[in-house]
Design an enzyme around this catalytic site. Structure first.
Site, PDB file in Angstrom:
ATOM      1  N   THR A   1      94.310  35.681  80.736  1.00  0.00           N
ATOM      2  CA  THR A   1      94.717  34.728  81.784  1.00  0.00           C
ATOM      3  C   THR A   1      95.453  35.383  82.950  1.00  0.00           C
ATOM      4  O   THR A   1      95.380  34.897  84.073  1.00  0.00           O
ATOM      5  CB  THR A   1      95.633  33.617  81.217  1.00  0.00           C
ATOM      6  OG1 THR A   1      96.741  34.250  80.573  1.00  0.00           O
ATOM      7  CG2 THR A   1      94.911  32.714  80.256  1.00  0.00           C
TER       8      THR A   1
ATOM      9  N   CYS B   1      99.501  27.940  75.112  1.00  0.00           N
ATOM     10  CA  CYS B   1      99.176  27.312  76.400  1.00  0.00           C
ATOM     11  C   CYS B   1      97.758  26.732  76.335  1.00  0.00           C
ATOM     12  O   CYS B   1      96.840  27.400  75.856  1.00  0.00           O
ATOM     13  CB  CYS B   1      99.267  28.354  77.514  1.00  0.00           C
ATOM     14  SG  CYS B   1      98.813  27.672  79.105  1.00  0.00           S
TER      15      CYS B   1
ATOM     16  N   HIS C   1     109.763  36.948  77.118  1.00  0.00           N
ATOM     17  CA  HIS C   1     110.409  38.254  77.284  1.00  0.00           C
ATOM     18  C   HIS C   1     111.663  38.112  78.128  1.00  0.00           C
ATOM     19  O   HIS C   1     111.735  38.601  79.240  1.00  0.00           O
ATOM     20  CB  HIS C   1     109.438  39.272  77.876  1.00  0.00           C
ATOM     21  CG  HIS C   1     108.416  39.664  76.881  1.00  0.00           C
ATOM     22  ND1 HIS C   1     108.721  40.458  75.797  1.00  0.00           N
ATOM     23  CD2 HIS C   1     107.116  39.338  76.732  1.00  0.00           C
ATOM     24  CE1 HIS C   1     107.642  40.612  75.057  1.00  0.00           C
ATOM     25  NE2 HIS C   1     106.656  39.933  75.597  1.00  0.00           N
TER      26      HIS C   1
ATOM     27  N   GLU D   1      98.158  38.230  73.925  1.00  0.00           N
ATOM     28  CA  GLU D   1      97.186  37.161  74.217  1.00  0.00           C
ATOM     29  C   GLU D   1      95.767  37.633  73.908  1.00  0.00           C
ATOM     30  O   GLU D   1      94.964  36.894  73.314  1.00  0.00           O
ATOM     31  CB  GLU D   1      97.287  36.749  75.695  1.00  0.00           C
ATOM     32  CG  GLU D   1      96.309  35.633  76.049  1.00  0.00           C
ATOM     33  CD  GLU D   1      96.162  35.444  77.550  1.00  0.00           C
ATOM     34  OE1 GLU D   1      97.179  35.240  78.228  1.00  0.00           O
ATOM     35  OE2 GLU D   1      95.018  35.500  78.042  1.00  0.00           O
TER      36      GLU D   1
ATOM     37  N   HIS E   1      97.689  43.625  74.679  1.00  0.00           N
ATOM     38  CA  HIS E   1      98.451  42.426  75.015  1.00  0.00           C
ATOM     39  C   HIS E   1      98.269  41.373  73.916  1.00  0.00           C
ATOM     40  O   HIS E   1      97.142  41.143  73.461  1.00  0.00           O
ATOM     41  CB  HIS E   1      97.969  41.874  76.361  1.00  0.00           C
ATOM     42  CG  HIS E   1      98.879  40.831  76.917  1.00  0.00           C
ATOM     43  ND1 HIS E   1      98.920  39.543  76.426  1.00  0.00           N
ATOM     44  CD2 HIS E   1      99.818  40.884  77.885  1.00  0.00           C
ATOM     45  CE1 HIS E   1      99.826  38.853  77.089  1.00  0.00           C
ATOM     46  NE2 HIS E   1     100.384  39.644  77.982  1.00  0.00           N
TER      47      HIS E   1
HETATM   48 FE1  SF4 Z   1      99.508  29.327  80.566  1.00  0.00          FE
HETATM   49 FE2  SF4 Z   1      98.942  30.457  82.898  1.00  0.00          FE
HETATM   50 FE3  SF4 Z   1     101.423  30.433  82.048  1.00  0.00          FE
HETATM   51 FE4  SF4 Z   1      99.646  31.971  80.815  1.00  0.00          FE
HETATM   52  S1  SF4 Z   1     100.356  32.180  82.948  1.00  0.00           S
HETATM   53  S2  SF4 Z   1     101.144  30.634  79.840  1.00  0.00           S
HETATM   54  S3  SF4 Z   1      97.834  30.708  80.986  1.00  0.00           S
HETATM   55  S4  SF4 Z   1     100.186  28.624  82.586  1.00  0.00           S
END
Ligand code: SF4
Length: 280
Positions: A165, A97, A40, A127, A125
């Protein structure tokens, strides 16, 4: 020269850095797409556009493309989306990730064993949408005390709880506690990534010690705003800027020691530019 403390955790976390680097590494190929904006941050997306990388946002858009490479961003995608891209015959470069991939694996395996998957997170979201799509049975998403209290399952249910996360740890604990009291057979995987918390803790520590603090990040970035609030609490002389041009260097004139941190989607070159100029 001024004494400037630059936060080690300023800017991209490991997963986002890895995803952005992956796009740059692949940008010279023909017909490169990212599934959703890689990050973003408009500057980065525009820069990649100039290099020929386009963004597609849905499977419908995918249908209009014949060949090329699709890069999956750090948030990951659902199994549905992943399989559709594969069927389409495009090359997939998966920059999900590894911490998110771990959640996909838990959700797939535990749901295959017959467990009810509960995701503590925000259902809108990307994710979380991706995580939901790896459960073989419908997953339940919970982000409020009310939703946790209202949860009703068969008493002998086997439950597996995971988390988005970036979810707040305290809130995760609170919601898990409510669900745990319902007497289901529950196993809990705390899959919160500590990148955000580390960034906030470091910002707070630096802001306590300096005469002025500069927080760099997009104006609509909620994590940058949070960093700003944390720093402002410790150091009244805290400035929120998007790029160097927003910073009135004369305001830092009296400060001997200046701290700098940046939100999760602030590219390194912007942070470095601020660092070099504040130091001079
Ligand atoms: Fe990966 Fe943590 Fe970054 Fe999310 S916040 S992309 S889980 S390293």
């Amino acid at each position: 020269m001024k004494n400037v403390v630059l936060a080690k955790s300023a800017g991209f976390c490991f997963g986002v850095k890895r995803a952005v680097d992956t796009v740059y590494e692949n940008a010279s190929k023909e017909n490169v797409y990212t599934f959703g904006p890689i990050i973003h941050n408009e500057e980065v997306v525009k820069d990649l556009e100039k290099k020929g990388v386009k963004v597609i946002n849905s499977l419908e858009e995918l249908d209009r493309i014949k060949t090329g490479t699709i890069i999956i961003r750090s948030h990951g995608v659902s199994k549905n989306v992943y399989d559709a891209i594969k069927r389409h015959g495009m090359e997939i470069v998966d920059a999900t990730c590894p911490f998110v991939l771990k959640i996909h694996k838990i959700v797939r395996e535990e749901s295959e064993k017959g467990k009810q998957i509960i995701i503590i997170g925000n259902e809108n979201h990307p994710e979380v949408k991706g995580i939901m799509g790896w459960s073989v049975t419908p997953a339940i998403v919970i982000d409020t005390v009310k939703k946790a209290q209202d949860l009703e399952l068969e008493q002998e249910s086997q439950v597996c709880i995971v988390s988005q996360t970036t979810f707040n740890y305290k809130k995760f604990q609170e919601l898990v506690e409510i669900i745990s009291k319902k007497g289901y057979n529950t196993n809990i995987s705390n899959t919160i990534c500590n990148a955000t918390e580390e960034r906030q803790t470091e910002a707070r520590d630096i802001a306590k010690q300096v005469d002025a603090m500069v927080v760099v990040g997009g104006s609509s970035s909620s994590n940058t705003r949070k960093l700003y609030e944390i720093c402002k609490n410790e150091c009244d002389n805290t400035f929120y800027i998007q790029t160097l041009s927003d910073l009135d260097l004369s305001k830092l004139g009296m400060a001997d020691c200046i701290g700098i941190t940046a939100g999760a989607s602030t590219p390194n070159n912007i942070i470095e530019e601020v660092y070099t100029n504040v130091r001079a």
